[in-house]
Design a protein around this motif. Structure first.
Motif, PDB file in Angstrom:
ATOM      1  N   PRO A  57      12.269   5.773   1.614  1.00 44.84           N
ATOM      2  CA  PRO A  57      11.724   4.444   1.917  1.00 44.84           C
ATOM      3  C   PRO A  57      12.210   3.346   0.967  1.00 44.84           C
ATOM      4  CG  PRO A  57      10.006   6.080   2.128  1.00 44.84           C
ATOM      5  CD  PRO A  57      11.205   6.782   1.542  1.00 44.84           C
ATOM      6  N   VAL A  58      12.444   3.698  -0.281  1.00 45.36           N
ATOM      7  CA  VAL A  58      12.933   2.708  -1.239  1.00 45.36           C
ATOM      8  C   VAL A  58      14.342   2.265  -0.850  1.00 45.36           C
ATOM      9  CG1 VAL A  58      13.515   2.309  -3.678  1.00 45.36           C
ATOM     10  CG2 VAL A  58      11.486   3.657  -3.060  1.00 45.36           C
TER      11      VAL A  58
ATOM     12  N   GLU B 295       0.837  -1.209   0.000  1.00 48.06           N
ATOM     13  CA  GLU B 295       0.000   0.000   0.000  1.00 48.06           C
ATOM     14  C   GLU B 295       0.869   1.254   0.000  1.00 48.06           C
ATOM     15  OE1 GLU B 295      -2.448  -0.543   3.451  1.00 48.06           O
ATOM     16  OE2 GLU B 295      -3.746  -2.008   2.458  1.00 48.06           O
ATOM     17  N   LEU B 296       1.919   1.238   0.802  1.00 46.02           N
ATOM     18  CA  LEU B 296       2.817   2.390   0.883  1.00 46.02           C
ATOM     19  C   LEU B 296       3.515   2.634  -0.455  1.00 46.02           C
ATOM     20  CD1 LEU B 296       4.023   4.568   2.718  1.00 46.02           C
ATOM     21  CD2 LEU B 296       5.788   2.925   3.356  1.00 46.02           C
ATOM     22  N   LEU B 297       3.921   1.571  -1.132  1.00 40.11           N
ATOM     23  CA  LEU B 297       4.556   1.730  -2.442  1.00 40.11           C
ATOM     24  C   LEU B 297       3.619   2.413  -3.439  1.00 40.11           C
ATOM     25  CD1 LEU B 297       6.580  -1.522  -3.206  1.00 40.11           C
ATOM     26  CD2 LEU B 297       7.441   0.783  -2.792  1.00 40.11           C
TER      27      LEU B 297
ATOM     28  N   SER C 155       6.857   4.661   6.511  1.00 42.34           N
ATOM     29  CA  SER C 155       5.633   5.446   6.696  1.00 42.34           C
ATOM     30  C   SER C 155       5.954   6.816   7.275  1.00 42.34           C
ATOM     31  CB  SER C 155       4.661   4.715   7.618  1.00 42.34           C
ATOM     32  OG  SER C 155       4.200   3.540   7.023  1.00 42.34           O
ATOM     33  N   ARG C 156       6.861   6.858   8.215  1.00 40.98           N
ATOM     34  CA  ARG C 156       7.258   8.136   8.816  1.00 40.98           C
ATOM     35  C   ARG C 156       7.950   9.038   7.794  1.00 40.98           C
ATOM     36  NH1 ARG C 156       9.537   5.497  14.434  1.00 40.98           N
ATOM     37  NH2 ARG C 156       7.480   5.096  15.345  1.00 40.98           N
TER      38      ARG C 156
ATOM     39  N   LEU D 256       5.439  14.211   2.649  1.00 41.15           N
ATOM     40  CA  LEU D 256       4.196  14.907   2.294  1.00 41.15           C
ATOM     41  C   LEU D 256       4.138  16.294   2.918  1.00 41.15           C
ATOM     42  CD1 LEU D 256       1.681  11.936   2.484  1.00 41.15           C
ATOM     43  CD2 LEU D 256       2.562  13.075   0.429  1.00 41.15           C
ATOM     44  N   VAL D 257       4.624  16.424   4.141  1.00 42.76           N
ATOM     45  CA  VAL D 257       4.687  17.743   4.773  1.00 42.76           C
ATOM     46  C   VAL D 257       5.650  18.643   3.998  1.00 42.76           C
ATOM     47  CG1 VAL D 257       5.403  18.992   6.861  1.00 42.76           C
ATOM     48  CG2 VAL D 257       3.998  16.929   7.066  1.00 42.76           C
TER      49      VAL D 257
END
Length: 174
Positions: free
Chosen positions: A86-87, A30-32, A107-108, A114-115
């Motif tokens: 993350p990758v 989902e995160l990907l 996720s963090r 995003l911020v």
């Protein structure tokens, strides 16, 4: 423990019948998908930002606009790093039986990205509005768009969590 199915009480709380490893795999997938969307936008925005400095009109910008540009490029770079992080994190930890921890850290980093993307977009919009409108209404327009983006990205999800009132629990244990 990882291969044991969650018991019925925990299953009702979590909402899924999956092991910790299966949950980590699902959350990673989902995160990907989320990262693919965000990374594409960031890469396009960052590419355009990098090209701006080589345009003839750049030399005619006021010092304050050049400062906004530099801040925007730095924010764009930080955004790209956070969303690509993350990758790299996953690649370096693959095969070490650390998928749940990888998902948490990824996720963090994604939320941080995003911020930073929010800040990058506001900064880029400010520069564009200042140049296009010669400062007329620029701050008001950027403020309105920032409020709209902040509402769409952060306020609505927080309201959804608050309204759920714990009815559904937290399926991912975060």
């Amino acid at each position: 423990m990882d291969n044991v199915r969650v018991d019925e009480n925990e299953e009702a709380h979590k909402g899924r019948d999956e092991t910790a490893k299966e949950r980590a795999d699902r959350r990673w997938t989902e995160l990907l998908q989320e990262l693919r969307v965000a990374q594409t936008g960031v890469q396009i925005l960052f590419g355009f930002l990098l090209a701006v400095v080589f345009q003839p009109r750049f030399a005619t910008l006021a010092d304050s606009d050049k400062t906004i540009y530099v801040v925007t490029v730095l924010l764009g770079s930080a955004t790209a790093a956070a969303l690509i992080g993350p990758v790299c994190h996953h690649r370096l930890l693959t095969g070490r039986n650390l998928k749940p921890e990888t998902v948490v850290w990824a996720s963090r980093l994604t939320l941080l990205g995003l911020v930073l993307l929010f800040c990058t977009m506001c900064s880029a919009l400010l520069l564009i509005m200042r140049v296009a409108l010669h400062n007329t209404l620029a701050l008001w327009l950027v403020g309105g768009m920032a409020l709209w983006s902040f509402t769409c990205w952060f306020v609505i999800p927080v309201l959804a969590v608050a309204r759920s009132d714990g009815r559904n629990g937290n399926e991912d244990g975060e």
